[in-house]
Design an enzyme around this catalytic site. Structure first.
Site, PDB file in Angstrom:
ATOM      1  N   ASN A 232       0.799  -1.223   0.000  1.00  0.00           N
ATOM      2  CA  ASN A 232       0.000   0.000   0.000  1.00  0.00           C
ATOM      3  C   ASN A 232       0.833   1.274   0.000  1.00  0.00           C
ATOM      4  OD1 ASN A 232      -1.642  -2.090   2.152  1.00  0.00           O
ATOM      5  ND2 ASN A 232      -2.565  -1.556   0.194  1.00  0.00           N
TER       6      ASN A 232
ATOM      7  N   VAL B  74       1.785   7.051   0.361  1.00  0.00           N
ATOM      8  CA  VAL B  74       0.930   6.102   1.072  1.00  0.00           C
ATOM      9  C   VAL B  74      -0.445   6.081   0.415  1.00  0.00           C
ATOM     10  CG1 VAL B  74      -0.197   5.607   3.281  1.00  0.00           C
ATOM     11  CG2 VAL B  74       2.160   6.449   3.239  1.00  0.00           C
ATOM     12  N   CYS B  75      -0.959   4.880   0.213  1.00  0.00           N
ATOM     13  CA  CYS B  75      -2.273   4.710  -0.403  1.00  0.00           C
ATOM     14  C   CYS B  75      -3.184   3.965   0.569  1.00  0.00           C
ATOM     15  CB  CYS B  75      -2.136   3.935  -1.715  1.00  0.00           C
ATOM     16  SG  CYS B  75      -3.711   3.671  -2.550  1.00  0.00           S
ATOM     17  N   ILE B  76      -3.944   4.736   1.347  1.00  0.00           N
ATOM     18  CA  ILE B  76      -4.975   4.151   2.202  1.00  0.00           C
ATOM     19  C   ILE B  76      -6.250   4.963   2.000  1.00  0.00           C
ATOM     20  CG2 ILE B  76      -3.494   3.061   3.937  1.00  0.00           C
ATOM     21  CD1 ILE B  76      -3.871   5.498   5.718  1.00  0.00           C
TER      22      ILE B  76
END
Length: 169
Positions: free
Chosen positions: A84, A91-93
């Site tokens: 992620n 950051v990919c959330i």
């Protein structure tokens, strides 16, 4: 009437003071430059009993002028191997995705950014992400493949990132 930018500045200053008064286990945060409350340096301690345990991972959190109506971006400046986290460190959330419906249909609007999030809730979500990678919609496809199919290789790359983070102290 205060501008959105000055309201964001006041809110971020308050969050910084609150974190200084009441530090939270697992991370530290401060300004990159004391003259810019919109850019924070965050150090995340690898969560105990995870592959990242023992690591000290630095990230930059950049806030938009209309915070908290829009989310900040977070980018690791330390090496990070995680499904992620994009190869460039972003950051990919879900909670860092703009509010509203997901144009790709992967996330519910309730999983995306809302103005109730704080620096603390964002960083705690990132710590949770380190503990539980989501390989269903990865930002780093190679890390997700390793996580799914070559777990030993994944662990080796994470251990290297942890060692590098310790050397930077």
């Amino acid at each position: 009437m205060a501008t959105a930018s000055s309201q964001a500045s006041l809110l971020l200053s308050k969050q910084l003071r609150d974190l200084a008064k009441h530090p939270v286990d697992g991370f530290s945060a401060g300004l990159v430059d004391d003259s810019n409350v919109f850019e924070w340096q965050v150090t995340i301690i690898g969560p105990p009993e995870t592959l990242y345990d023992g690591g000290y991972f630095n990230a930059i959190m950049s806030f938009p002028p209309n915070y908290p109506n829009s989310p900040p971006s977070v980018r690791f400046t330390s090496e990070m191997w995680h499904p992620n986290v994009y190869p460039d460190g972003r950051v990919c959330i879900s909670i860092l995705h703009p509010p509203g419906d997901d144009p790709n249909g992967y996330e519910l609007a309730s999983e995306r950014w809302t103005p109730v999030h704080t620096v603390e809730s964002i960083v705690l979500s990132i710590i949770s992400m380190l503990s539980s990678p989501n390989d269903e919609s990865p930002a780093n496809i190679e890390a997700a493949k390793d996580w799914r199919d070559k777990r030993d290789e994944f662990k080796k790359k994470v251990r290297r990132a942890v060692r590098k983070s310790q050397e930077m102290l």
